[in-house]
Design an enzyme around this catalytic site. Structure first.
Site, short mmCIF file in Angstrom:
data_model
loop_
_atom_site.label_atom_id
_atom_site.label_comp_id
_atom_site.label_asym_id
_atom_site.label_seq_id
_atom_site.Cartn_x
_atom_site.Cartn_y
_atom_site.Cartn_z
CD GLN A 87 -2.99 -1.02 2.30
OE1 GLN A 87 -3.23 -2.04 2.93
NE2 GLN A 87 -3.60 0.14 2.57
NE ARG B 52 -13.95 0.65 3.40
CZ ARG B 52 -14.16 0.09 2.23
NH1 ARG B 52 -14.04 -1.19 2.10
NH2 ARG B 52 -14.49 0.81 1.20
CD GLU C 295 -9.62 5.25 6.81
OE1 GLU C 295 -9.86 6.23 7.53
OE2 GLU C 295 -8.58 4.62 6.82
N1 PCD Z 1 -14.77 13.10 -2.07
C1 PCD Z 1 -14.37 11.96 -2.62
C2 PCD Z 1 -13.58 11.07 -1.85
C3 PCD Z 1 -13.15 9.91 -2.44
N2 PCD Z 1 -13.49 9.59 -3.69
C4 PCD Z 1 -12.99 8.36 -4.30
O1 PCD Z 1 -13.20 7.28 -3.46
C5 PCD Z 1 -12.04 6.43 -3.42
C6 PCD Z 1 -11.47 6.34 -1.96
O2 PCD Z 1 -10.90 7.58 -1.62
P1 PCD Z 1 -10.29 7.91 -0.20
O3 PCD Z 1 -11.35 7.94 0.84
O4 PCD Z 1 -9.44 9.09 -0.34
O5 PCD Z 1 -9.40 6.65 0.19
P2 PCD Z 1 -8.02 6.14 -0.45
O6 PCD Z 1 -6.89 6.73 0.30
O7 PCD Z 1 -8.08 6.25 -1.90
O8 PCD Z 1 -8.13 4.60 -0.13
C7 PCD Z 1 -7.86 4.11 1.17
C8 PCD Z 1 -9.14 3.48 1.72
O9 PCD Z 1 -9.79 2.69 0.73
C9 PCD Z 1 -10.82 1.83 1.18
N3 PCD Z 1 -11.52 1.29 0.08
C10 PCD Z 1 -11.03 0.18 -0.58
N4 PCD Z 1 -11.61 -0.20 -1.72
C11 PCD Z 1 -11.14 -1.26 -2.39
N5 PCD Z 1 -11.77 -1.63 -3.54
N6 PCD Z 1 -10.09 -2.00 -1.92
C12 PCD Z 1 -9.46 -1.64 -0.78
O10 PCD Z 1 -8.43 -2.33 -0.35
C13 PCD Z 1 -9.94 -0.55 -0.04
N7 PCD Z 1 -9.37 -0.18 1.17
C14 PCD Z 1 -10.12 0.71 2.00
C15 PCD Z 1 -9.22 1.35 3.01
S1 PCD Z 1 -8.77 0.46 4.34
MO1 PCD Z 1 -6.93 1.52 5.37
O11 PCD Z 1 -5.68 0.87 4.46
O12 PCD Z 1 -7.25 0.37 6.72
O13 PCD Z 1 -6.12 2.63 6.48
S2 PCD Z 1 -7.90 3.29 4.11
C16 PCD Z 1 -8.78 2.63 2.90
C17 PCD Z 1 -11.02 7.01 -4.37
O14 PCD Z 1 -11.14 6.39 -5.61
C18 PCD Z 1 -11.47 8.46 -4.49
O15 PCD Z 1 -11.10 9.04 -5.63
C19 PCD Z 1 -14.29 10.46 -4.44
O16 PCD Z 1 -14.64 10.15 -5.58
N8 PCD Z 1 -14.72 11.65 -3.89
#
Ligand code: PCD
Ligand SMILES: [Cu+]
Length: 806
Positions: free
Chosen positions: A237, A384, A760
């Site tokens: 990520q 989330r 989230e």
């Molecule tokens: N006002 C507004 C805001 C927002 N958006 C869209 O919606 C989406 C989201 O954004 P944001 O709230 O800024 O967020 P980001 O930074 O991009 O991403 C992150 C998140 O994302 C969610 N979602 C999802 N989906 C999917 N399909 N897969 C995944 O894995 C996932 N993961 C989960 C989590 S767990 Mo942590 O890491 O626990 O701290 S933190 C988190 C993108 O496409 C954007 O562009 C729009 O349209 N408008």
């Protein structure tokens, strides 16, 4: 040929810019099975690595014998901690300032911990090799219940920290103590409680769970001895952070490390941290000279990679008789497992838990968090909910319901009475945040009107009477939740990861024909960035979104970024994209002025190009400007049309929402029905309403899972008893309720396009809505709080304990 010039509406629509329900461009390949995931990568001569894991949660490793394993056909190497010590990699730093064993060094601290890494020609051979490794263990007493971790006679878990009274976040009180973190004004808060008319106190547990993305964690490492370069393809990520960590711990120059995160099959916070598999695969490719692949299976993912939550929150609220809150006091016992590997910005050992005053105007508050070590898997990722925000939202939203119950007030009414008012923004919370914008009353009232809240309450009280008369065995609950999220980490003044400020970045390069590429420091795991980032650029510079290619995840080409988690991409990378686009536009304006032979100030922007003020027929489209940028720029100007922006946000963004869950529970079986779930989200300016709706659906489904059954559970001897989808609740379309979504728009005043995060929010707001619904259903039978997860058995048990089973 049709000579009719397109109308303004057609030109606008042609861009597919912000606000458009543009179809997800990445889905063309995803829906046809043409995604390119780590496991799709097959390099010539590639080997496979797999782990020997400990069956015991706490044991001394007396000996490891690899002789037989090395004789297994196809097995090329077996790495143990002793081998890693040679390259100083037996332990690795965690994101939380702790250290973590890569391979068991003298002892193991949780079940399935990595003990040895077997490298073989294929996965099957690796598996045979694993079975041939002989490990002798000597079992030790375990600490599973966090409430006993700091007992005077509790077993010492982290012998490596013996005698260390200072941890990464201040003093340690006990050998199993990680840190204490306090915020707020203790004296003022105590005083508020001393003079309160009404107080509540309840221990609210938010159980341990796991993000479990569809694709598990995995990587392929390939070391080129001749060039001295290491390439790593992985489910990351935050690819740039991984590159820096590898440079620091493997002592390979950072420009000789290529980190590539290809398509990712869901991250949900699980793919932020660094795991032993990455280190072992990297060491193995250096040792063998061949590419090495490591792919987790489901059990490994669920039982060893980052868990989420495990916060036990003793919550107290003080209020006046009329229901005005006057103080909040929370003590959290946080179970961090064997190593503190939480993924939080460095200065925040309990994340942003101090958002716990929620949407209410608390004059004072105090929070203390104690982190403890136990014999469980390390981690502590968001799942989330940026940095413990879901725990905080659960805490305050259950707390407000409990207070309402004690006051004999309606929970919605209590919330309305205590909301921060629109004119109070920017609002300084008692625990130190500055909320950027909000209009809580409007959102709450819209929710209440849409679902006919008053009508539902009336129906509920009739049902309760009928239940008391013995005419029905069903009880009804209304779960109200009004959350305030905090996303967009974050301002360099208080947010960094390993010392790197949490800015984000974008580079846009426009080509002569008017198409271009945008490279961004974020990394989509399914969110749809390829679609939405192009929409921001389309609106900003008037080039159709279809003509902008978005690229993320390759550290050689993308500008340095801190990655995607904590719903930070829209607040931070999204801002960088808009700022880079504005730099392009500024240069384009100079070129247009030169070409149209007017002063720059005489031009005005019009959808997809510039026009001369007062002379609407004198125009130059952005597309034509792109061409001119490569052949006739004003004297003294460099040719080309590109820009880079690194954006350091001035503040977080504070999305919010009003949710309600209408539930019915059959007391004799504990089986629940979710009759209705309505979610109103306010994430400021909406880039793509369809993607937002998808994000809300996904987040609500995860919230439903967590609140209603999903749990990583250990037995008292430290066995993980929910290590597969047989026992770990993973809802499918069959169990998942129907979601109704809605919105209001309160832009962020400091964000260039006014957008806040949304990914989230549904988890943060959803969990308390479900839990409040269950608790509301049972409240008239005399209960104040039933712990999550609310599976059928627990509901039945609650009914039984409350004497409702006759
Ligand atoms: N006002 C507004 C805001 C927002 N958006 C869209 O919606 C989406 C989201 O954004 P944001 O709230 O800024 O967020 P980001 O930074 O991009 O991403 C992150 C998140 O994302 C969610 N979602 C999802 N989906 C999917 N399909 N897969 C995944 O894995 C996932 N993961 C989960 C989590 S767990 Mo942590 O890491 O626990 O701290 S933190 C988190 C993108 O496409 C954007 O562009 C729009 O349209 N408008
Ligand atoms: Cu969290």
């Amino acid at each position: 040929m049709n000579d009719m010039a397109p109308t303004r509406e057609q030109r606008e629509a042609n861009l597919e810019g912000m606000g458009c329900k543009r179809k997800r461009v990445e889905d063309v390949r995803f829906t046809q099975g043409k995604g390119n995931y780590v496991d799709d990568l097959k390099l010539p001569g590639m080997l496979h690595g797999d782990f020997v894991r400990s069956p015991y949660p706490h044991a001394r490793v007396v000996s490891i014998n690899t002789e037989a394993a090395l004789k297994v056909p196809g097995v090329l190497a077996v790495l143990t901690a002793e081998d890693l010590k040679g390259v100083n990699l037996a332990w690795m730093p965690t994101l939380a300032g702790d250290v973590q064993m890569v391979l068991a060094d003298g002892k193991v601290l949780y079940q399935n911990q990595e003990v040895a890494f077997v490298v073989a020609t294929d996965r099957y051979a690796a598996d045979d090799g694993i079975n041939a490794v002989e490990v002798e263990y000597e079992q030790l007493d375990v600490v599973i219940d966090p409430f006993t971790a700091m007992a005077p006679d509790a077993p010492v878990l982290r012998e490596d920290l013996a005698g260390k009274t200072e941890g990464a976040h201040g003093p340690r009180k006990h050998h199993n103590h990680v840190f204490e973190w306090t915020v707020g004004d203790r004296e003022l808060t105590d005083a508020a409680f001393a003079k309160a008319d009404v107080t509540i106190k309840e221990m609210l547990s938010y159980h341990r769970t796991h993000p479990s993305p569809l694709e598990t964690c995995q990587c392929v490492c390939s070391f080129d001895k001749i060039r001295g370069e290491l390439s790593i393809w992985g489910t990351f990520q935050a690819p740039h952070v991984i590159r820096t960590v590898v440079a620091l711990i493997a002592k390979i120059p950072e420009h000789k490390i290529h980190v590539i995160a290809p398509d990712i099959g869901g991250g949900f916070g699980n793919k932020v941290g660094a795991y032993p598999g990455y280190i072992c695969a990297a060491v193995a490719t250096i040792v063998t000279g061949k590419p090495v692949k490591w792919v987790e299976d489901r059990i490994e993912n669920l039982t060893t990679t980052s868990f989420a939550r495990d916060y036990h929150m003793t919550t107290e609220i003080a209020a006046t008789r009329e229901g005005k809150v006057t103080g909040l006091r929370v003590h959290v016992l946080a179970d961090h497992g064997a190593f503190d590997a939480c993924a939080d910005p460095s200065k925040w050992p309990a994340g942003f838990f101090n958002i716990v005053t929620g949407s209410y105007d608390f004059p004072t508050a105090h929070v203390a968090v104690d982190g403890v070590y136990t014999n469980k898997a390390p981690g502590g990722v968001a799942y989330r909910c940026s940095f413990r925000v879901t725990e905080a939202a659960y805490c305050i939203e259950r707390g407000m319901d409990i207070l309402a119950q004690k006051l004999g007030m309606d929970p919605a009414e209590l919330r309305l009475k205590n909301f921060i008012k629109p004119e109070q923004f920017p609002y300084h919370s008692a625990l130190g945040w500055e909320y950027d914008s909000g209009d809580y009353q409007t959102a709450m009232k819209k929710m209440m009107e849409t679902v006919d809240y008053a009508g539902l309450r009336k129906e509920q009280s009739e049902k309760r009477e009928a239940f008391k008369r013995g005419e029905t065995r069903e009880i009804m609950g209304l779960g109200v939740s009004f959350f305030t999220e905090i996303v967009g980490a974050g301002p360099s003044k208080n947010c960094d990861i390993l010392g790197i400020a949490m800015f984000d970045s974008c580079e846009i390069r426009m080509h002569p024909t008017g198409a271009g590429i945008a490279r961004v420091g974020s990394k989509s795991q399914g969110q749809g960035h390829e679609t939405t980032w192009a929409q921001i650029i389309a609106t900003e510079i008037g080039i159709p979104a279809d003509d902008i290619m978005v690229e993320e995840g390759n550290t050689d080409t993308a500008p340095y970024g801190l990655g995607t988690y904590g719903s930070r991409s829209t607040p931070v990378a999204g801002a960088a994209i808009a700022m880079a686009a504005r730099k392009i536009k500024a240069k384009a304006q100079m070129i247009a002025a030169y070409k149209l032979e007017v002063h720059e100030g005489d031009l005005e922007w019009d959808i997809d190009g510039f026009r001369v003020k007062g002379l609407p027929e004198k125009t130059m489209s952005m597309k034509d400007i792109c061409w001119a940028a490569y052949n006739s720029v004003p004297p003294g100007m460099e040719p080309g049309l590109e820009a880079v922006s690194y954006y350091d946000p001035p503040n977080m963004t504070y999305p919010f929402g009003a949710y309600i869950c209408v539930m019915e529970i059959d007391v004799d079986t504990g089986v629940y029905k979710i009759r209705r779930f309505y979610a109103l989200d306010d994430c400021g300016t909406r880039i793509n309403p369809m993607i937002i709706e998808g994000q809300v659906h996904g987040g609500l489904t995860e919230a439903f899972a967590i609140a209603m059954g999903q749990e990583i559970r250990y037995d008292e001897t430290g066995n993980v008893i929910t290590g597969s989808f047989m026992d770990f609740f993973m809802p499918t379309a069959v169990e998942t309720p129907h979601w109704e979504t809605d919105f209001t728009v309160t832009p962020s005043p400091h964000h260039p396009i006014g957008a806040k995060g949304v990914g989230e929010s549904p988890n943060v707001g959803g969990v308390p809505a479900f839990s409040n619904a269950v608790n509301d259903a049972f409240s008239f039978l005399g209960s104040t709080h039933i712990q999550m997860p609310h599976d059928f058995w627990r509901n039945w048990k609650a009914a039984k304990d409350l004497g409702a089973l006759g």
